[in-house]
Scaffold this motif. Sequence first.
Motif, short mmCIF file in Angstrom:
data_model
loop_
_atom_site.label_atom_id
_atom_site.label_comp_id
_atom_site.label_asym_id
_atom_site.label_seq_id
_atom_site.Cartn_x
_atom_site.Cartn_y
_atom_site.Cartn_z
N UNK A 1 44.61 48.18 38.80
CA UNK A 1 43.47 47.91 39.68
C UNK A 1 42.25 47.50 38.87
N UNK A 2 41.29 46.92 39.56
CA UNK A 2 40.03 46.51 38.93
C UNK A 2 39.07 47.70 38.92
N UNK A 3 38.52 47.98 37.76
CA UNK A 3 37.58 49.09 37.58
C UNK A 3 36.36 48.58 36.81
N UNK A 4 35.31 49.38 36.82
CA UNK A 4 34.15 49.07 35.97
C UNK A 4 34.36 49.71 34.61
N UNK A 5 34.17 48.92 33.55
CA UNK A 5 34.34 49.38 32.18
C UNK A 5 32.97 49.49 31.53
N UNK A 6 32.65 50.65 31.01
CA UNK A 6 31.43 50.83 30.23
C UNK A 6 31.84 51.14 28.79
N UNK A 7 31.60 50.17 27.91
CA UNK A 7 32.04 50.34 26.52
C UNK A 7 31.17 49.49 25.60
N UNK A 8 30.79 50.06 24.49
CA UNK A 8 30.05 49.33 23.46
C UNK A 8 28.82 48.62 24.03
N UNK A 9 28.05 49.36 24.81
CA UNK A 9 26.81 48.84 25.41
C UNK A 9 27.06 47.72 26.39
N UNK A 10 28.31 47.52 26.79
CA UNK A 10 28.66 46.52 27.80
C UNK A 10 29.10 47.22 29.07
N UNK A 11 28.93 46.53 30.19
CA UNK A 11 29.44 47.01 31.47
C UNK A 11 30.00 45.81 32.21
N UNK A 12 31.28 45.88 32.55
CA UNK A 12 31.91 44.73 33.20
C UNK A 12 33.09 45.21 34.04
N UNK A 13 33.54 44.35 34.94
CA UNK A 13 34.69 44.65 35.77
C UNK A 13 35.94 44.03 35.16
N UNK A 14 37.03 44.79 35.16
CA UNK A 14 38.28 44.29 34.58
C UNK A 14 39.45 45.03 35.21
N UNK A 15 40.61 44.39 35.16
CA UNK A 15 41.82 45.01 35.69
C UNK A 15 42.51 45.82 34.59
N UNK A 16 42.87 47.05 34.89
CA UNK A 16 43.56 47.90 33.93
C UNK A 16 45.02 47.46 33.83
N UNK A 17 45.48 47.20 32.60
CA UNK A 17 46.82 46.66 32.43
C UNK A 17 47.76 47.54 31.62
N UNK A 18 47.23 48.51 30.89
CA UNK A 18 48.13 49.35 30.11
C UNK A 18 47.41 50.00 28.95
N UNK A 19 48.20 50.57 28.05
CA UNK A 19 47.70 51.23 26.85
C UNK A 19 48.47 50.68 25.67
N UNK A 20 47.76 50.31 24.61
CA UNK A 20 48.46 49.72 23.46
C UNK A 20 49.00 50.83 22.55
#
Length: 254
Positions: free
Chosen positions: A211-230
């Motif tokens: 699903x699409x979630x809001x990502x807050x990381x490294x002073x960025x905030x954006x919407x992205x689809x969660x696809x997995x874990x590396x």
Amino acid sequence: MVSLGERALAAGYGLRHVPSIGSTSATLMQDALDGATGPVWLVADEQVDGKGRRGRFWHSPPGNLYASMLLSDPAPSEKVAQLSFVLALALRDAVCQIAEAQGVAGLDVELKWPNDLMINGKKCAGLLLEGGMKGQSRFVVIGMGVNLAFHPDKSNHPASNFAAFGLNTSPAHFFAFLSDAVARRIDQWARGSQFDQIRADWLAHAYRMGEVMRINANAESYEARLEGVDPTGGLIVDHMGRQRIVTAGEIFNL
């Protein structure tokens, strides 16, 4: 009385239980710097200076579980962060065992990257990893806060507690299940050599994966689809058609 489960006891885990403390994790961090070694748990009935992610204050009066565990040289340095997944799975294992024993059905127990336990979409537990060095030896402290009887009124994510879902358990009762589940999952992880198994189990219960979630990381905030874990534990997301790997941050519902 708080006590280790049979598996944890047989595996050589130690336990210290105190009525009140500033922070279980801060205490174990200092113990490790003073030469203490793990595996050992520290459980407190209350914390007066508990901390969550990014130094946030964690309200910790009696009734919930506040526990931290010290591990000495648990894995090569590049694999230590995987312990978030190992311990999160153990939390879920313990919840599911109690739910089954009590005949509580209809619970959707999921794991939100990187370190939250969700029940029916509400945050009910979180964990925090901290590490350090004593001489040439690495140590890790994993702190857990589990909402058994109540939850914060104000939090970054919708929150709840076990009792609200019909799970009747005390800190001592839950800890016995948790300590055994942690011992089992750490054995399965095998110092990181079997992370593929851990990752597959974690993904089978991942919160909002796909699903699409809001990502807050490294002073960025954006919407992205969660696809997995590396293979390192990084979150794989699709951001505007481009794959990105999030190594540190938080995700939020839209």
